[in-house]
Design a protein around this motif. Sequence first.
Motif, PDB file in Angstrom:
ATOM      1  N   SER A  19      46.665  44.074  32.195  1.00  0.00           N
ATOM      2  CA  SER A  19      45.197  44.047  32.268  1.00  0.00           C
ATOM      3  C   SER A  19      44.733  43.613  33.650  1.00  0.00           C
ATOM      4  N   GLY A  20      45.348  42.560  34.178  1.00  0.00           N
ATOM      5  CA  GLY A  20      45.000  42.119  35.530  1.00  0.00           C
ATOM      6  C   GLY A  20      45.320  43.171  36.568  1.00  0.00           C
ATOM      7  N   TYR A  21      46.481  43.797  36.428  1.00  0.00           N
ATOM      8  CA  TYR A  21      46.918  44.838  37.360  1.00  0.00           C
ATOM      9  C   TYR A  21      45.915  45.993  37.395  1.00  0.00           C
ATOM     10  N   LEU A  22      45.491  46.459  36.215  1.00  0.00           N
ATOM     11  CA  LEU A  22      44.609  47.622  36.142  1.00  0.00           C
ATOM     12  C   LEU A  22      43.184  47.309  36.572  1.00  0.00           C
ATOM     13  N   LEU A  23      42.660  46.171  36.152  1.00  0.00           N
ATOM     14  CA  LEU A  23      41.256  45.874  36.437  1.00  0.00           C
ATOM     15  C   LEU A  23      41.024  45.572  37.913  1.00  0.00           C
ATOM     16  N   ALA A  24      42.014  45.008  38.597  1.00  0.00           N
ATOM     17  CA  ALA A  24      41.835  44.662  40.020  1.00  0.00           C
ATOM     18  C   ALA A  24      41.611  45.894  40.885  1.00  0.00           C
ATOM     19  N   LEU A  25      42.063  47.071  40.436  1.00  0.00           N
ATOM     20  CA  LEU A  25      41.931  48.283  41.245  1.00  0.00           C
ATOM     21  C   LEU A  25      40.480  48.780  41.311  1.00  0.00           C
ATOM     22  N   PRO A  26      39.815  49.055  40.184  1.00  0.00           N
ATOM     23  CA  PRO A  26      38.439  49.554  40.296  1.00  0.00           C
ATOM     24  C   PRO A  26      37.427  48.507  40.738  1.00  0.00           C
ATOM     25  N   VAL A  27      37.664  47.213  40.425  1.00  0.00           N
ATOM     26  CA  VAL A  27      36.691  46.201  40.829  1.00  0.00           C
ATOM     27  C   VAL A  27      36.931  45.719  42.253  1.00  0.00           C
ATOM     28  N   ALA A  28      38.049  46.171  42.866  1.00  0.00           N
ATOM     29  CA  ALA A  28      38.338  45.909  44.289  1.00  0.00           C
ATOM     30  C   ALA A  28      38.439  44.431  44.620  1.00  0.00           C
ATOM     31  N   CYS A  29      38.833  43.624  43.650  1.00  0.00           N
ATOM     32  CA  CYS A  29      38.960  42.179  43.911  1.00  0.00           C
ATOM     33  C   CYS A  29      39.821  41.543  42.829  1.00  0.00           C
ATOM     34  N   SER A  30      40.919  40.919  43.229  1.00  0.00           N
ATOM     35  CA  SER A  30      41.815  40.281  42.268  1.00  0.00           C
ATOM     36  C   SER A  30      41.175  39.060  41.628  1.00  0.00           C
ATOM     37  N   VAL A  31      40.391  38.306  42.404  1.00  0.00           N
ATOM     38  CA  VAL A  31      39.738  37.108  41.867  1.00  0.00           C
ATOM     39  C   VAL A  31      38.731  37.490  40.786  1.00  0.00           C
ATOM     40  N   THR A  32      37.951  38.535  41.041  1.00  0.00           N
ATOM     41  CA  THR A  32      36.971  38.992  40.054  1.00  0.00           C
ATOM     42  C   THR A  32      37.665  39.414  38.763  1.00  0.00           C
ATOM     43  N   ALA A  33      38.753  40.165  38.896  1.00  0.00           N
ATOM     44  CA  ALA A  33      39.499  40.607  37.714  1.00  0.00           C
ATOM     45  C   ALA A  33      40.001  39.406  36.906  1.00  0.00           C
ATOM     46  N   PHE A  34      40.499  38.395  37.591  1.00  0.00           N
ATOM     47  CA  PHE A  34      41.023  37.201  36.917  1.00  0.00           C
ATOM     48  C   PHE A  34      39.914  36.458  36.176  1.00  0.00           C
ATOM     49  N   ILE A  35      38.782  36.271  36.842  1.00  0.00           N
ATOM     50  CA  ILE A  35      37.681  35.522  36.231  1.00  0.00           C
ATOM     51  C   ILE A  35      37.159  36.244  34.991  1.00  0.00           C
ATOM     52  N   ILE A  36      37.052  37.570  35.078  1.00  0.00           N
ATOM     53  CA  ILE A  36      36.542  38.353  33.951  1.00  0.00           C
ATOM     54  C   ILE A  36      37.506  38.326  32.769  1.00  0.00           C
ATOM     55  N   LEU A  37      38.799  38.440  33.047  1.00  0.00           N
ATOM     56  CA  LEU A  37      39.792  38.560  31.981  1.00  0.00           C
ATOM     57  C   LEU A  37      40.196  37.221  31.361  1.00  0.00           C
ATOM     58  N   SER A  38      39.993  36.135  32.074  1.00  0.00           N
ATOM     59  CA  SER A  38      40.478  34.829  31.596  1.00  0.00           C
ATOM     60  C   SER A  38      40.034  34.489  30.178  1.00  0.00           C
ATOM     61  N   PRO A  39      38.740  34.570  29.854  1.00  0.00           N
ATOM     62  CA  PRO A  39      38.348  34.221  28.484  1.00  0.00           C
ATOM     63  C   PRO A  39      38.869  35.198  27.437  1.00  0.00           C
ATOM     64  N   VAL A  40      39.184  36.426  27.845  1.00  0.00           N
ATOM     65  CA  VAL A  40      39.666  37.429  26.895  1.00  0.00           C
ATOM     66  C   VAL A  40      41.120  37.178  26.519  1.00  0.00           C
ATOM     67  N   VAL A  41      41.975  36.953  27.526  1.00  0.00           N
ATOM     68  CA  VAL A  41      43.412  36.843  27.251  1.00  0.00           C
ATOM     69  C   VAL A  41      43.772  35.523  26.576  1.00  0.00           C
TER      70      VAL A  41
END
Length: 426
Positions: A103-125
Amino acid sequence: MDPLPSFFLTLLLVSFLGIRFRIPPIFNLTGGALFLGILIGMPPDQLISVITTGLGRIFALFALIILSGAIIAAILEEQGDIQQIVHDIRNHSANPYTISGLSGYLLALPVACSVTAFIILSPVVKGLGNGEKTRTLLLYCVAIGSLISFGLVYPTPAVIPLVQSLAPDLSPALYDALALPLSILLLFCFLLLFRFWFGSCDKPESMAKGPDDSPQKTVSSSEKRNFRAYAPFIAILLAIPVGLSIGLSHGALIQVIMLAGAATAIMTAAPGIRAAGLQRGTKHAGVIIFDICGAGALAGVILASGFSETALGQITAIIPVLLVPFVLASLIQTAQGSRVVTAVLTAGILAGTQVAEVIHPVALIIMIAAGCFVFSFVTDPFFWIVSRTTGDDFAQVIRRYTIPLALCGAALYLVALGMQLIVSGG
C-alpha cells in the motif's frame, strides 16, 4: 576557500541547524547556499542571482507535480477511498505485512510524496494487525514501502532530477522497465527480512468499520466507489499515450499526466469534499514545494563554485570512482535528510563529470538512489514523523527504520555495482 572544505563545512552547518533548531528546510538550505557562496568568495550580486535561479528551477520542475499529487491524496483521503484501495489489496493477500508495504509502495507514486502516503495510510493499516506490536511494525512497513518506490521509480520527485540530469536521452519507460521489478523485489525481500527479524505471525483483522472510521469513510464495494477510488490513476495511465502521441517531451509529459490525475480526482469528488480536498492539498503541497526549493538554491551555488571540476578530483583520489556516487549521496542525505534534495544536489554535482562518463547512466542513477537510503537519521523529517506515529523511542526507530533502510541502500548499491561491472566487461 577551496570548494571541497567549503562544501563539507556547509553540510555541517545545515546538519547542526536542522538538528539543534529544527529550522525549516527552505530557510536552512537557502542559508546554507548563502554561507557557501560567502566561503568561496562569490560576488554578492552573482550569489543572489544564482540562489534565485536555483529556487526557480526546482519550482518549475516540481510545483505542478507535487501540487497534483497532494490534491489527489487529499481528495482520496477525504472520501475514504484510501481504505477502499487497501481493502482491494487485501483481497489478493492475507499477509498484513505485504498489504501494508505494498500500500505504501503504490500510493507514494501518484501522490508524489512518501511522507504523504505514510500519513494517509497510517490510520488504515493499524486495523490490519492483532496487538500493539504488530500494528507498530505494520507502520514501519508502510514507511519503508513508500520510500522504496519514491526513491527508485520514475516519475517521483526523487528520481526525476536523476534521470533528467544524468540520462536525458534515456526513455523513462526503459528506465522503469528495470527500476520497477528491482524495486518490487527489494520491497518483498525487505518484508521477508522484516518479518523474520522482528517476528510476528498475527493474522489481519476484519476491515469492517473500526474506531477510526467515520460513516463517511466506511469501505463500500459499489461500482461507483471503486471507480472513484481508481479514477485518478486510470486518468494518469491514459494520459501517457495521449501525451506521447502529440509529441510531448518526457519533462512535459509528467506535468500533463499528473494534472490529468488531479483534474479527474477533482471532477469525480462530491462538491463538499472537493473544496476541502483542494484546500488541504494546496496547503500541504506548498510546504513540500518550498522546502525542496531550498535544494535548488544550494545546488546552484555548489555548481557555480566549481565543485564538480575541483573537488571531485580530490574525492576520487581517496575513494574508487565506483564508490563516489553512493558515498556522495550518503553524505548529503545524512547531512540534510531530504531524498529530493540529495537527488538534486548529487545529480547536479556529478552531471558532465568523469564519474558520469565512466559509469553507465542507469547504474549511476541506482547508485545515487541507494545513497539516498543511507543514513536516515535525525536530520530526516520522516524519521521524526515515524517516531511520533509509532510512539517508539529513539533506539527503536533506528532499529526498525534507519537500519533496514540502510540495508536496502547497501543492497541496491551492490546491484548497481554488479550492473556496472557487467556492462564494462568486469
